[in-house]
Scaffold this motif. Structure first.
Motif, short mmCIF file in Angstrom:
data_model
loop_
_atom_site.label_atom_id
_atom_site.label_comp_id
_atom_site.label_asym_id
_atom_site.label_seq_id
_atom_site.Cartn_x
_atom_site.Cartn_y
_atom_site.Cartn_z
N ARG A 70 0.83 -1.21 0.00
CA ARG A 70 0.00 0.00 0.00
C ARG A 70 0.86 1.26 0.00
O ARG A 70 0.53 2.25 -0.66
N ILE A 71 1.96 1.22 0.74
CA ILE A 71 2.86 2.38 0.76
C ILE A 71 3.47 2.62 -0.61
O ILE A 71 3.57 3.76 -1.08
N VAL A 72 3.87 1.53 -1.29
CA VAL A 72 4.45 1.65 -2.64
C VAL A 72 3.44 2.25 -3.61
O VAL A 72 3.76 3.14 -4.40
N ILE A 73 2.19 1.78 -3.55
CA ILE A 73 1.15 2.30 -4.45
C ILE A 73 0.90 3.78 -4.21
O ILE A 73 0.83 4.58 -5.15
N ALA A 74 0.79 4.17 -2.92
CA ALA A 74 0.55 5.59 -2.60
C ALA A 74 1.71 6.46 -3.05
O ALA A 74 1.51 7.55 -3.62
N ALA A 75 2.95 5.99 -2.83
CA ALA A 75 4.12 6.77 -3.23
C ALA A 75 4.20 6.88 -4.75
O ALA A 75 4.55 7.94 -5.29
N ALA A 76 3.86 5.80 -5.46
CA ALA A 76 3.91 5.83 -6.92
C ALA A 76 2.88 6.81 -7.48
O ALA A 76 3.14 7.53 -8.45
N GLU A 77 1.69 6.85 -6.86
CA GLU A 77 0.68 7.81 -7.33
C GLU A 77 1.11 9.25 -7.07
O GLU A 77 0.92 10.12 -7.93
N ARG A 78 1.70 9.50 -5.90
CA ARG A 78 2.17 10.86 -5.63
C ARG A 78 3.26 11.27 -6.60
O ARG A 78 3.27 12.40 -7.10
N PHE A 79 4.19 10.36 -6.86
CA PHE A 79 5.30 10.69 -7.77
C PHE A 79 4.79 10.89 -9.19
O PHE A 79 5.23 11.79 -9.91
N GLY A 80 3.83 10.04 -9.60
CA GLY A 80 3.27 10.20 -10.93
C GLY A 80 2.54 11.52 -11.09
O GLY A 80 2.64 12.19 -12.12
N GLN A 81 1.79 11.91 -10.05
CA GLN A 81 1.09 13.20 -10.10
C GLN A 81 2.09 14.35 -10.15
O GLN A 81 1.88 15.33 -10.86
N TYR A 82 3.18 14.22 -9.39
CA TYR A 82 4.21 15.27 -9.40
C TYR A 82 4.80 15.42 -10.81
O TYR A 82 4.96 16.53 -11.32
N LEU A 83 5.12 14.29 -11.45
CA LEU A 83 5.69 14.35 -12.81
C LEU A 83 4.69 14.94 -13.79
O LEU A 83 5.06 15.74 -14.66
N SER A 84 3.42 14.56 -13.64
CA SER A 84 2.40 15.07 -14.55
C SER A 84 2.25 16.59 -14.40
O SER A 84 2.10 17.31 -15.39
N GLU A 85 2.31 17.08 -13.15
CA GLU A 85 2.21 18.52 -12.92
C GLU A 85 3.40 19.26 -13.51
O GLU A 85 3.29 20.44 -13.87
N LYS A 86 4.54 18.58 -13.63
CA LYS A 86 5.73 19.19 -14.23
C LYS A 86 5.72 19.10 -15.75
O LYS A 86 6.66 19.54 -16.41
N GLY A 87 4.67 18.50 -16.32
CA GLY A 87 4.57 18.41 -17.78
C GLY A 87 5.09 17.11 -18.36
O GLY A 87 5.18 16.98 -19.58
#
Length: 312
Positions: free
Chosen positions: A254-271
């Motif tokens: 669960r921690i891996v999934i939550a961290a992956a979603e946060r990192f993916g959202q961060y990358l998406s916000e950066k374009g």
């Protein structure tokens, strides 16, 4: 007669500091608004500097983060400095300065159960200490202060707790910021409630240890393209499946999934464009001659024109 092994110091060197390595919060300047009520009533404070309300607003003492210093030997000032040290989470003190100042610090700190380096008490000091304890038996020991704060944080309303421990203001602001993030990013109400309970428990444990959790500042929410939301979520699920296949516990997954979603959202916000994951199943049967299914369109028939004969 000065204590043995202590070099003579001037009145300008009257200081206290934590005798053991303090955490980052304890080394920072205490917000005057979070100082004990008695200190707030006794002084005017700004940016770590505490001024007498009388005496022409002269500087009484200064919180310099890792140290608290004064140029006076006033025992009331020494007691106030110890109060601020307790609010900062210090449990053991190192004192330097004149003998009179060091004695005042030792009396006030020892009354709270704090160990003090830099002053060796005399027999009359011990007698004075016992007299002070008898006069104010309700003084909370510094080792009891953390659990008392945690109990107020968990069992009392925010307003009631802040009246007793105003330094908990940062903890409440930090918790509100985390709650805001949970409400924004976690759609499941049951999961929201579970996370709030976990946050409260974790913050109470830190407060019981003498720490005051710092404020969490959330960035302004940014819009992520709808297609990217699904791609980020699928990528996170794939990362969780990999962690599960490697033998990680359900909590770690669960921690891996939550961290992956946060990192993916961060990358998406950066374009950065997040692609849909391509999954390869090594256990799937191989197809040497793939056949057309009913869903696949047939190839159009190619009609060739007859060859034109040239007349001679």
């Amino acid at each position: 007669m000065p204590d043995q092994g202590t070099a003579p110091t001037s009145v300008n060197d009257n200081e206290i500091e934590a005798s053991v390595r303090a955490n980052r919060y304890a080394r920072s300047v205490l917000d005057p608004a979070n100082s004990p009520e008695l200190v707030r009533k006794r002084y005017l404070a700004n940016a770590g500097q505490y001024f007498f309300r009388d005496r022409d607003n002269a500087l009484a003492f200064e919180d310099k983060g890792a140290r608290i210093a004064t140029r006076t030997e006033d025992p009331v000032v020494a007691a106030s400095m110890v109060e601020v040290a307790v609010a900062k989470g210090w449990k053991e003190l190192k004192v330097t300065g004149s003998e009179s100042f060091r004695r005042s610090v030792w009396l006030e700190a020892a009354k709270r159960g704090m160990a003090v380096r830099g002053y060796e008490p005399k027999p009359q000091d011990e007698l004075h200490l016992q007299e002070m304890k008898a006069q104010s038996p309700r003084t909370v020991s510094v080792h009891q202060l953390g659990p008392e704060r945690a109990r107020a944080f968990t069992e009392q309303t925010q307003g009631e707790a802040l009246k007793i421990y105003p330094e908990l203001h940062k903890a409440y602001v930090g918790r509100a910021s985390i709650y805001q993030w949970i409400d924004t990013n976690i759609p499941d109400p049951k999961k929201q409630a579970e996370l709030r309970v976990a946050i409260d428990r974790g913050m109470a444990e830190r407060i019981a240890k003498g720490e005051i959790p710092s404020v969490v500042v959330l960035p302004d929410p940014k819009v992520v393209a709808p297609g990217q939301v699904n791609a980020i979520h699928k990528q996170a699920i794939v990362m969780g499946a990999v962690a599960r296949a490697r033998g990680q516990s359900p909590k770690s997954v669960r921690i891996v999934i939550a961290a992956a979603e946060r990192f993916g959202q961060y990358l998406s916000e950066k374009g950065v464009w997040i692609p849909e994951p391509m999954i390869y199943d090594r256990y799937a049967s191989l197809r040497t001659k793939p056949s057309l299914t009913s869903e696949e369109p047939e190839k159009p028939e190619i009609r060739r024109q007859p060859k034109i004969q040239v007349r001679r």
